[in-house]
Design a protein around this motif. Structure first.
Motif, PDB file in Angstrom:
ATOM      1  N   TYR A  37      -5.626  -2.469  -0.687  1.00 22.04           N
ATOM      2  CA  TYR A  37      -5.414  -3.825  -1.042  1.00 22.04           C
ATOM      3  C   TYR A  37      -4.366  -3.914  -2.249  1.00 22.04           C
ATOM      4  O   TYR A  37      -3.427  -4.883  -2.165  1.00 22.04           O
ATOM      5  N   ALA A  38      -4.228  -3.150  -3.397  1.00 24.19           N
ATOM      6  CA  ALA A  38      -3.531  -3.106  -4.514  1.00 24.19           C
ATOM      7  C   ALA A  38      -2.022  -2.790  -3.711  1.00 24.19           C
ATOM      8  O   ALA A  38      -1.178  -3.335  -4.244  1.00 24.19           O
ATOM      9  N   GLY A  39      -1.882  -1.885  -3.116  1.00 25.79           N
ATOM     10  CA  GLY A  39      -0.507  -1.800  -2.451  1.00 25.79           C
ATOM     11  C   GLY A  39       0.038  -2.896  -1.570  1.00 25.79           C
ATOM     12  O   GLY A  39       1.371  -3.201  -1.789  1.00 25.79           O
ATOM     13  N   ILE A  40      -0.740  -3.385  -0.806  1.00 23.28           N
ATOM     14  CA  ILE A  40      -0.466  -4.503   0.276  1.00 23.28           C
ATOM     15  C   ILE A  40      -0.108  -5.624  -0.679  1.00 23.28           C
ATOM     16  O   ILE A  40       1.000  -6.476  -0.827  1.00 23.28           O
ATOM     17  N   VAL A  41      -0.846  -6.230  -1.670  1.00 24.75           N
ATOM     18  CA  VAL A  41      -0.865  -7.201  -2.325  1.00 24.75           C
ATOM     19  C   VAL A  41       0.334  -7.393  -3.145  1.00 24.75           C
ATOM     20  O   VAL A  41       1.214  -8.201  -3.313  1.00 24.75           O
ATOM     21  N   THR A  42       0.683  -6.307  -3.923  1.00 26.58           N
ATOM     22  CA  THR A  42       1.933  -6.153  -4.644  1.00 26.58           C
ATOM     23  C   THR A  42       3.300  -6.048  -3.952  1.00 26.58           C
ATOM     24  O   THR A  42       4.160  -6.612  -4.235  1.00 26.58           O
ATOM     25  N   ASP A  43       3.271  -5.182  -2.810  1.00 24.55           N
ATOM     26  CA  ASP A  43       4.414  -5.091  -2.090  1.00 24.55           C
ATOM     27  C   ASP A  43       4.656  -6.208  -1.084  1.00 24.55           C
ATOM     28  O   ASP A  43       5.948  -6.471  -0.671  1.00 24.55           O
ATOM     29  N   THR A  44       3.917  -7.024  -0.853  1.00 31.84           N
ATOM     30  CA  THR A  44       4.068  -8.377  -0.143  1.00 31.84           C
ATOM     31  C   THR A  44       4.155  -9.563  -1.270  1.00 31.84           C
ATOM     32  O   THR A  44       4.408 -10.751  -0.687  1.00 31.84           O
ATOM     33  N   SER A  45       4.515  -9.233  -2.257  1.00 29.57           N
ATOM     34  CA  SER A  45       4.704 -10.546  -3.378  1.00 29.57           C
ATOM     35  C   SER A  45       3.548 -11.547  -3.238  1.00 29.57           C
ATOM     36  O   SER A  45       3.716 -12.785  -3.143  1.00 29.57           O
ATOM     37  N   GLY A  46       2.184 -11.005  -3.302  1.00 31.12           N
ATOM     38  CA  GLY A  46       1.014 -11.663  -2.959  1.00 31.12           C
ATOM     39  C   GLY A  46       0.814 -12.281  -1.741  1.00 31.12           C
ATOM     40  O   GLY A  46       0.466 -13.618  -1.569  1.00 31.12           O
ATOM     41  N   PHE A  47       1.375 -11.619  -0.663  1.00 26.60           N
ATOM     42  CA  PHE A  47       1.123 -12.044   0.878  1.00 26.60           C
ATOM     43  C   PHE A  47       2.137 -12.924   1.230  1.00 26.60           C
ATOM     44  O   PHE A  47       2.180 -13.518   2.133  1.00 26.60           O
ATOM     45  N   ARG A  48       2.967 -13.209   0.387  1.00 25.73           N
ATOM     46  CA  ARG A  48       4.196 -14.232   0.783  1.00 25.73           C
ATOM     47  C   ARG A  48       5.258 -13.762   1.874  1.00 25.73           C
ATOM     48  O   ARG A  48       5.737 -14.391   2.502  1.00 25.73           O
ATOM     49  N   ARG A  49       5.146 -12.392   1.946  1.00 31.38           N
ATOM     50  CA  ARG A  49       5.812 -11.582   2.907  1.00 31.38           C
ATOM     51  C   ARG A  49       4.884 -10.844   4.072  1.00 31.38           C
ATOM     52  O   ARG A  49       5.365  -9.778   4.613  1.00 31.38           O
ATOM     53  N   ALA A  50       3.784 -11.341   4.174  1.00 27.97           N
ATOM     54  CA  ALA A  50       2.827 -10.464   4.907  1.00 27.97           C
ATOM     55  C   ALA A  50       2.906 -11.247   6.435  1.00 27.97           C
ATOM     56  O   ALA A  50       2.827 -12.421   6.697  1.00 27.97           O
ATOM     57  N   SER A  51       2.687 -10.238   7.478  1.00 24.59           N
ATOM     58  CA  SER A  51       2.709 -10.640   8.733  1.00 24.59           C
ATOM     59  C   SER A  51       1.230 -11.085   9.112  1.00 24.59           C
ATOM     60  O   SER A  51       0.180 -10.682   8.359  1.00 24.59           O
ATOM     61  N   PRO A  52       0.832 -11.703  10.115  1.00 19.42           N
ATOM     62  CA  PRO A  52      -0.532 -12.155  10.572  1.00 19.42           C
ATOM     63  C   PRO A  52      -1.309 -10.753  10.619  1.00 19.42           C
ATOM     64  O   PRO A  52      -2.458 -11.022  10.009  1.00 19.42           O
ATOM     65  N   GLU A  53      -0.844  -9.526  11.039  1.00 25.48           N
ATOM     66  CA  GLU A  53      -1.740  -8.454  11.323  1.00 25.48           C
ATOM     67  C   GLU A  53      -1.997  -7.958  10.010  1.00 25.48           C
ATOM     68  O   GLU A  53      -2.848  -7.624   9.817  1.00 25.48           O
ATOM     69  N   THR A  54      -1.034  -8.027   8.902  1.00 22.70           N
ATOM     70  CA  THR A  54      -1.202  -7.656   7.617  1.00 22.70           C
ATOM     71  C   THR A  54      -2.376  -8.506   7.032  1.00 22.70           C
ATOM     72  O   THR A  54      -3.153  -8.122   6.136  1.00 22.70           O
ATOM     73  N   HIS A  55      -2.412  -9.726   7.293  1.00 20.63           N
ATOM     74  CA  HIS A  55      -3.370 -10.874   6.761  1.00 20.63           C
ATOM     75  C   HIS A  55      -4.705 -10.111   7.233  1.00 20.63           C
ATOM     76  O   HIS A  55      -5.668 -10.125   6.738  1.00 20.63           O
ATOM     77  N   ARG A  56      -4.751  -9.969   8.418  1.00 21.90           N
ATOM     78  CA  ARG A  56      -6.082  -9.574   9.319  1.00 21.90           C
ATOM     79  C   ARG A  56      -6.502  -8.211   8.444  1.00 21.90           C
ATOM     80  O   ARG A  56      -7.747  -7.853   8.212  1.00 21.90           O
ATOM     81  N   MET A  57      -5.669  -7.352   8.246  1.00 18.78           N
ATOM     82  CA  MET A  57      -5.778  -6.010   7.674  1.00 18.78           C
ATOM     83  C   MET A  57      -6.455  -6.334   6.384  1.00 18.78           C
ATOM     84  O   MET A  57      -7.462  -5.646   5.790  1.00 18.78           O
ATOM     85  N   ALA A  58      -5.923  -7.114   5.420  1.00 19.33           N
ATOM     86  CA  ALA A  58      -6.465  -7.676   4.069  1.00 19.33           C
ATOM     87  C   ALA A  58      -7.849  -8.053   4.351  1.00 19.33           C
ATOM     88  O   ALA A  58      -8.764  -7.596   3.579  1.00 19.33           O
ATOM     89  N   ALA A  59      -7.941  -9.051   5.346  1.00 22.29           N
ATOM     90  CA  ALA A  59      -9.492  -9.295   5.404  1.00 22.29           C
ATOM     91  C   ALA A  59     -10.477  -8.345   5.752  1.00 22.29           C
ATOM     92  O   ALA A  59     -11.681  -8.315   5.097  1.00 22.29           O
ATOM     93  N   ARG A  60     -10.124  -7.138   6.345  1.00 23.60           N
ATOM     94  CA  ARG A  60     -11.003  -6.021   6.349  1.00 23.60           C
ATOM     95  C   ARG A  60     -11.029  -5.305   5.272  1.00 23.60           C
ATOM     96  O   ARG A  60     -12.262  -4.784   5.176  1.00 23.60           O
ATOM     97  N   LEU A  61     -10.101  -5.388   4.639  1.00 23.21           N
ATOM     98  CA  LEU A  61     -10.448  -4.776   3.344  1.00 23.21           C
ATOM     99  C   LEU A  61     -11.342  -5.461   2.123  1.00 23.21           C
ATOM    100  O   LEU A  61     -12.024  -4.751   1.610  1.00 23.21           O
ATOM    101  N   LEU A  62     -11.191  -6.859   2.321  1.00 16.89           N
ATOM    102  CA  LEU A  62     -12.085  -7.574   1.318  1.00 16.89           C
ATOM    103  C   LEU A  62     -13.647  -7.361   1.984  1.00 16.89           C
ATOM    104  O   LEU A  62     -14.251  -7.291   0.989  1.00 16.89           O
TER     105      LEU A  62
END
Length: 331
Positions: A163-188
């Motif tokens: 999650y640390a890698g994804i949230v920082t490299d997507t600028s707080g999910f501003r550049r995250a795809s729907p798939e990556t948002h779903r991935m983040a949900a699984r991490l939560l």
């Protein structure tokens, strides 16, 4: 390389390689960020749980960035001097070229097998096995897919690192795809605490950051006609300004500079404390390929976020960047 069936095969090949590994060294790039270190530690924990002996390291600096140290749940971080002479399997995460491994670059040639997991457009495919997809927003996204293929169970420390890698490299999910948002949900769901992760890595700064930032911003310059008429803003962090803060605070300056509305390209020059005649450059852009600019100086990165190291005076470095931006491809 794209995230199609070919990439899925690469992920299966990587998972098979990791499944048979009993001893692994995982390396991130020099001056690791949350994506490099979070991904490496998450992968390392999963492999350790499978019974492998695992080490995680990076070439420089000698100290782990304080904002990322807490991600190492298992004590996997290993000083370069304590690594073995060579590895049966070396995994390079978020590292497009051996040069970005710094003093550990020579380990690539000595390793029995080299797995490269990376999302940079400038990756040179220097391993023996590759999971490289520039459309992935973070290397953590690719590590997640590899762990899934490996059948690894997500627990809180693994989820925290990814999650640390994804949230920082997507600028707080501003550049995250729907798939990556779903991935983040699984991490939560696996236990990652988004508020704590963002606070510790992104939001918290020591008071010394404020006077440093004030001094740097006072000298920032905007060139509206530069960068092919799209605007270029730049700032310099010299040794004196950086003396009272950690490397993390110096790295954060680009996130302030890049917010200037009138500039499509932002650059921060950071004086190298080990070699004061050199500058570490951070580039960010909207609509201009700054990876091409960085490549002209031996660096690389993403089309909208890249970096390089340039020797010379600050004014000469800015002049060189200005000229290179006039040649850079538009996005």
């Amino acid at each position: 390389m794209t995230s199609t069936s070919a990439s899925a095969q690469d992920i299966r090949d990587a998972a098979a390689l990791l499944a048979s590994a009993g001893d692994v060294t995982i390396l991130g790039h020099v001056r690791p960020d949350a994506d490099a270190l979070g991904s490496a530690l998450a992968l390392g924990r999963a492999l350790r749980q499978r019974g492998a002996r695992v080490r995680v390291s990076f070439g420089e600096p000698d100290e782990v960035p304080e904002t990322l140290r807490w991600l190492d749940e298992d004590g996997l971080l290993t000083h370069p001097d304590d690594l073995p002479d060579s590895e049966e399997l070396l995994v390079c995460v978020d590292t497009p070229t051996p040069k970005r491994l710094g003093r550990l670059a020579g380990r690539v040639e000595l390793a029995g097998a080299v797995l490269v997991i990376d999302h940079h457009a400038t990756n040179t495919y220097y391993g023996t096995c590759h999971v490289v997809d520039e459309r992935a927003e973070a290397s953590a996204v690719l590590v997640f897919r590899v762990l899934e293929a490996l059948g690894a169970e997500l627990d809180e420390p693994i989820a925290r690192g990814l999650y640390a890698g994804i949230v920082t490299d997507t600028s707080g999910f501003r550049r995250a795809s729907p798939e990556t948002h779903r991935m983040a949900a699984r991490l939560l769901e696996a236990g990652a605490d988004p508020e704590a992760i963002v606070r510790k890595i992104v939001d918290e700064r020591p008071f010394a950051w404020l006077p440093m930032l004030s001094a740097v911003l006072r000298e920032a310059r905007l060139e509206p006609e530069a960068a092919q008429g799209r605007g270029f803003v730049h700032a310099v962090v010299g040794l004196e300004a950086a003396r009272s803060v950690r490397g993390e605070e110096v790295e954060s300056v680009i996130d302030v500079i890049r917010s200037v509305r009138e500039a499509a390209v932002a650059a921060v020059l950071k004086q190298d404390p080990a070699q004061p005649g050199q500058w570490q450059i951070s580039l960010r852009s909207i609509g201009i390929d700054v990876s091409a600019v960085a490549a002209e100086f031996g660096g690389g990165g993403h089309r909208q976020a890249a970096g390089c190291t340039i020797a010379g005076s600050a004014s000469d470095v800015v002049a060189g960047l200005r000229e290179a931006l006039e040649r850079a491809p538009l996005l």
